[in-house]
Motif scaffolding. Structure first.
Motif, mmCIF file in Angstrom:
data_model
loop_
_atom_site.group_PDB
_atom_site.id
_atom_site.type_symbol
_atom_site.label_atom_id
_atom_site.label_comp_id
_atom_site.label_asym_id
_atom_site.label_seq_id
_atom_site.Cartn_x
_atom_site.Cartn_y
_atom_site.Cartn_z
ATOM 1 N N PRO A 5 3.911 3.565 5.118
ATOM 2 C CA PRO A 5 2.832 4.536 4.909
ATOM 3 C C PRO A 5 1.762 4.431 5.994
ATOM 4 O O PRO A 5 1.193 5.446 6.404
ATOM 5 N N ARG A 6 1.518 3.234 6.486
ATOM 6 C CA ARG A 6 0.524 3.047 7.544
ATOM 7 C C ARG A 6 0.969 3.779 8.804
ATOM 8 O O ARG A 6 0.188 4.497 9.432
ATOM 9 N N MET A 9 0.671 7.667 8.304
ATOM 10 C CA MET A 9 -0.702 8.167 8.314
ATOM 11 C C MET A 9 -1.300 8.073 9.712
ATOM 12 O O MET A 9 -1.962 9.010 10.181
ATOM 13 N N CYS A 10 -1.084 6.962 10.374
ATOM 14 C CA CYS A 10 -1.652 6.774 11.725
ATOM 15 C C CYS A 10 -1.024 7.734 12.725
ATOM 16 O O CYS A 10 -1.715 8.269 13.597
ATOM 17 N N ALA A 97 -6.791 4.886 7.621
ATOM 18 C CA ALA A 97 -5.323 4.893 7.586
ATOM 19 C C ALA A 97 -4.757 3.497 7.806
ATOM 20 O O ALA A 97 -3.809 3.090 7.126
ATOM 21 N N GLY A 101 -3.108 1.831 4.684
ATOM 22 C CA GLY A 101 -1.680 1.634 4.909
ATOM 23 C C GLY A 101 -1.265 0.189 4.704
ATOM 24 O O GLY A 101 -0.238 -0.093 4.091
#
Length: 120
Positions: A5-6, A9-10, A97, A101
């Motif tokens: 997820p990190r 998002m990044c 993020a 994340g």
């Protein structure tokens, strides 16, 4: 395969930031005394760096480089004052993020470990 997820998002933030930084190029050319070649190098260069970093986020060093891009975006405010605000917004989004994340990844790992121990 687990998706990070990190990283997702990044990468999204860097992609959106690339558009913003790319659009600073015509602003620098038309509204400032910055030479066209420098404006192209800085504006489009930062946009390309954002897109390249978005694809390199599998490596931990890319997150550090992302912080450098955030600092450069805020620093662009010395040329285009609005970039103090826009760069700051992207820096806040980037920090959120990264931190969120990591938290999601830790909680996901703990949940998987608990599940494995329960099944095990």
């Amino acid at each position: 395969m687990k998706r990070s997820p990190r990283r997702g998002m990044c990468a999204a933030i860097l992609s959106l930031e690339a558009v913003t930084l790319g659009l600073t190029t015509p602003v620098m050319i038309s509204l400032t005394d910055v030479p066209t070649s420098v404006a192209l190098l800085v504006g489009l260069g930062l946009a390309v760096v954002c897109l390249l970093l978005a694809g390199m986020l599998r490596s931990e060093w890319a997150y550090t480089a992302g912080w450098v891009v955030q600092a450069a975006a805020v620093g662009l405010g010395f040329v285009i004052p609005l970039m103090f605000f826009l760069g700051g917004v992207f820096a806040l989004l980037w920090g959120t993020a990264v931190l969120l994340g990591r938290k999601i990844e830790r909680e996901r790992a703990a949940a998987y470990a608990a599940y494995e121990a329960e099944q095990g």
